[in-house]
Write an enzyme that holds these catalytic residues in place. Sequence first.
Site, short mmCIF file in Angstrom:
data_model
loop_
_atom_site.label_atom_id
_atom_site.label_comp_id
_atom_site.label_asym_id
_atom_site.label_seq_id
_atom_site.Cartn_x
_atom_site.Cartn_y
_atom_site.Cartn_z
N ASP A 2 -28.22 41.19 25.49
CA ASP A 2 -26.96 40.48 25.61
C ASP A 2 -26.61 40.23 27.07
O ASP A 2 -26.37 41.17 27.84
CB ASP A 2 -25.84 41.24 24.90
N ARG A 18 -18.74 40.59 16.89
CA ARG A 18 -19.36 41.34 17.99
C ARG A 18 -18.35 41.75 19.04
O ARG A 18 -17.47 40.96 19.42
CB ARG A 18 -20.43 40.47 18.66
N HIS A 73 -33.19 42.48 21.22
CA HIS A 73 -33.06 42.27 19.77
C HIS A 73 -33.33 40.82 19.41
O HIS A 73 -33.28 39.92 20.24
CB HIS A 73 -31.68 42.71 19.25
N HIS A 105 -33.76 38.68 22.90
CA HIS A 105 -32.92 38.72 24.09
C HIS A 105 -32.18 40.06 24.17
O HIS A 105 -32.09 40.79 23.20
CB HIS A 105 -31.91 37.58 24.09
#
Length: 317
Positions: free
Chosen positions: A122, A288, A271, A120
Amino acid sequence: MTSVIENRQTDTAQLTVEPIAGYLGAEVSGIDLKDDITAQVGDALRDALFEHKVLFFRDQRLDHDQQIRFTEYYGPVTGAHPLGYTDKSPAGFPEILEVDSRTYASRAGGRQYSYASFWHQDVTALVNPPAVTVLRAELVPEFGGDTTWADLAAAYDNLPASLQRFLEGLNAENRFGGRAPQWSDGSESESLTRDKPIISEHPVVRVHPVTGRKLLYVNPGFTSRIVGLSARRSDRILDLLFDEVTNPAYTVRIAWTPDSVGVWDNRATIHLAPTDLGHLDVVRVLHRTTVEGDIPVGVDGRKSNSVSGEPFLSTRR
């Protein structure tokens, strides 16, 4: 080949950027991310990111404040997640999404080590997906748990010219879960995406706003269909494109170590979180942060449009 950025120094050492794979990825040394970064070094780090798409820094003992401050060199920092997930942010730090394996529900036969263990980008359900993502490792297993990134510019560049031209005229819908959501009935993800739907339509080929590179802008985690095509034709095209963007030739796989920091250009990469830990009893904790993104623009100047949901903007203005 190692590149040394001349005349751009921190107080203690010279910044060095060393590529680690054929298409993307580099390790950066000679800098302590806790220190104030000069304008020259900040420019060098941004240039390195747009060139290599994924940067890795080792032995960076940062706290939450320091991670947020470092992320700001790449742009305005957003909240942790557009769906909220407030229980996954450390107290007092709503900008940080904590990726802690201990908080995820167990699955049959093992644990879950990321909330999105599939290819995917983000949050491309947003009309302005994050431009840059920063991920800091706190606790990682002694082996396993690597993350893999793929280069969307390389995926586009290696398509036949006729297929490139065809794709440049298409839009794709992006929503949480893509074509086949991988969450269970009654889960938090199911309820949040049902109660607060976020859906956008993006050009299948996007132009990077900084480099001008054309990017194959689809990903299995969010892209649900090609707009204007039958379900059968849409699925055939997406199968082809998903196979292309996840071609191992365009990837770099990086092992996390304690206090390592990964930074990636979320516009130019997809990623894959680790899928090799579910049978092991280990702990993996990362933090994150994301940078506010721009609205994607296609080759012909068409902009993405929101079907449902608002832009995801920084609260730090």
